[in-house]
Design a protein around this motif. Structure first.
Motif, mmCIF file in Angstrom:
data_model
loop_
_atom_site.group_PDB
_atom_site.id
_atom_site.type_symbol
_atom_site.label_atom_id
_atom_site.label_comp_id
_atom_site.label_asym_id
_atom_site.label_seq_id
_atom_site.Cartn_x
_atom_site.Cartn_y
_atom_site.Cartn_z
ATOM 1 N N UNK A 158 -11.334 15.474 3.054
ATOM 2 C CA UNK A 158 -10.513 16.341 2.207
ATOM 3 C C UNK A 158 -9.473 17.082 3.048
ATOM 4 N N UNK A 159 -9.908 17.592 4.217
ATOM 5 C CA UNK A 159 -8.981 18.305 5.105
ATOM 6 C C UNK A 159 -7.906 17.368 5.659
ATOM 7 N N UNK A 160 -8.299 16.145 6.000
ATOM 8 C CA UNK A 160 -7.328 15.164 6.511
ATOM 9 C C UNK A 160 -6.276 14.861 5.454
ATOM 10 N N UNK A 161 -6.707 14.626 4.227
ATOM 11 C CA UNK A 161 -5.770 14.345 3.147
ATOM 12 C C UNK A 161 -4.849 15.534 2.887
ATOM 13 N N UNK A 162 -5.389 16.744 2.900
ATOM 14 C CA UNK A 162 -4.561 17.945 2.696
ATOM 15 C C UNK A 162 -3.522 18.074 3.807
ATOM 16 N N UNK A 163 -3.924 17.788 5.058
ATOM 17 C CA UNK A 163 -2.978 17.872 6.174
ATOM 18 C C UNK A 163 -1.868 16.831 6.042
ATOM 19 N N UNK A 164 -2.236 15.614 5.652
ATOM 20 C CA UNK A 164 -1.231 14.561 5.483
ATOM 21 C C UNK A 164 -0.253 14.939 4.380
ATOM 22 N N UNK A 165 -0.761 15.455 3.278
ATOM 23 C CA UNK A 165 0.130 15.876 2.181
ATOM 24 C C UNK A 165 1.058 16.991 2.635
ATOM 25 N N UNK A 180 0.853 -1.174 0.000
ATOM 26 C CA UNK A 180 0.000 0.000 0.000
ATOM 27 C C UNK A 180 0.901 1.240 0.000
ATOM 28 N N UNK A 181 0.482 2.238 -0.734
ATOM 29 C CA UNK A 181 1.216 3.504 -0.785
ATOM 30 C C UNK A 181 1.339 4.087 0.621
ATOM 31 N N UNK A 182 2.543 4.500 1.028
ATOM 32 C CA UNK A 182 2.732 5.031 2.382
ATOM 33 C C UNK A 182 1.858 6.247 2.691
ATOM 34 N N UNK A 183 1.624 7.120 1.708
ATOM 35 C CA UNK A 183 0.760 8.285 1.942
ATOM 36 C C UNK A 183 -0.680 7.854 2.201
ATOM 37 N N UNK A 184 -1.145 6.881 1.434
ATOM 38 C CA UNK A 184 -2.507 6.383 1.634
ATOM 39 C C UNK A 184 -2.622 5.704 2.992
ATOM 40 N N UNK A 185 -1.631 4.883 3.343
ATOM 41 C CA UNK A 185 -1.650 4.213 4.651
ATOM 42 C C UNK A 185 -1.699 5.250 5.770
ATOM 43 N N UNK A 186 -0.890 6.306 5.652
ATOM 44 C CA UNK A 186 -0.864 7.353 6.676
ATOM 45 C C UNK A 186 -2.211 8.070 6.754
ATOM 46 N N UNK A 187 -2.791 8.394 5.595
ATOM 47 C CA UNK A 187 -4.087 9.083 5.580
ATOM 48 C C UNK A 187 -5.169 8.210 6.212
ATOM 49 N N UNK A 188 -5.202 6.937 5.862
ATOM 50 C CA UNK A 188 -6.214 6.041 6.421
ATOM 51 C C UNK A 188 -6.022 5.842 7.923
ATOM 52 N N UNK A 189 -4.769 5.837 8.376
ATOM 53 C CA UNK A 189 -4.528 5.643 9.806
ATOM 54 C C UNK A 189 -5.007 6.835 10.628
ATOM 55 N N UNK A 190 -5.167 7.989 9.992
ATOM 56 C CA UNK A 190 -5.625 9.183 10.699
ATOM 57 C C UNK A 190 -7.145 9.318 10.729
ATOM 58 N N UNK A 191 -7.821 8.533 9.911
ATOM 59 C CA UNK A 191 -9.278 8.607 9.879
ATOM 60 C C UNK A 191 -9.866 7.924 11.102
ATOM 61 N N UNK A 192 -10.971 8.433 11.563
ATOM 62 C CA UNK A 192 -11.710 7.842 12.666
ATOM 63 C C UNK A 192 -12.268 6.498 12.207
#
Length: 104
Positions: free
Chosen positions: A83-90, A1-13
């Motif tokens: 959208x905000x979570x993804x922007x913050x991770x990026x 899995x892409x590390x950015x996607x993994x990080x974004x998903x790990x931050x979701x509730x």
């Protein structure tokens, strides 16, 4: 899995990511859907979803489309929060890269 996607998903509730879950019952034998619709099941669903264990969210033959969420179902708050979570991770990823000299 892409590390950015993994990080974004790990931050979701997890409760938002998994609006429903199935739990295996021994009496009667079978799977029971926990979707928060019944107040008496809400605590059990919360415990299951946040347990860190694997959670069954779809059974063979079931469609997840029974669950209404996201832009297609008029939930702009959920879409905006994601959208905000993804922007913050990026942004955080770019900040980390600038410290190491790597290109994003």
């Amino acid at each position: 899995m892409d590390p950015l996607l993994r990080d974004a998903l790990s931050r979701l509730d997890r409760g938002v990511l998994m609006p429903l879950a199935y739990i295996r019952r021994s009496e009667p034998v079978g799977w029971e859907l926990l979707d928060g619709a019944h107040p008496e099941d809400r605590a059990e669903r919360q415990d299951l979803v946040y347990s860190g264990e694997s959670v069954l969210v779809q059974r063979d033959g079931d469609t997840v489309s029974k669950v209404a969420f996201g832009a297609a179902h008029g939930d702009p708050e959920l879409v905006e929060r994601d959208r905000r979570t993804l922007a913050r991770v990026r942004s955080e990823h770019r900040s980390c890269n600038s410290l190491t000299g790597e290109s994003p």
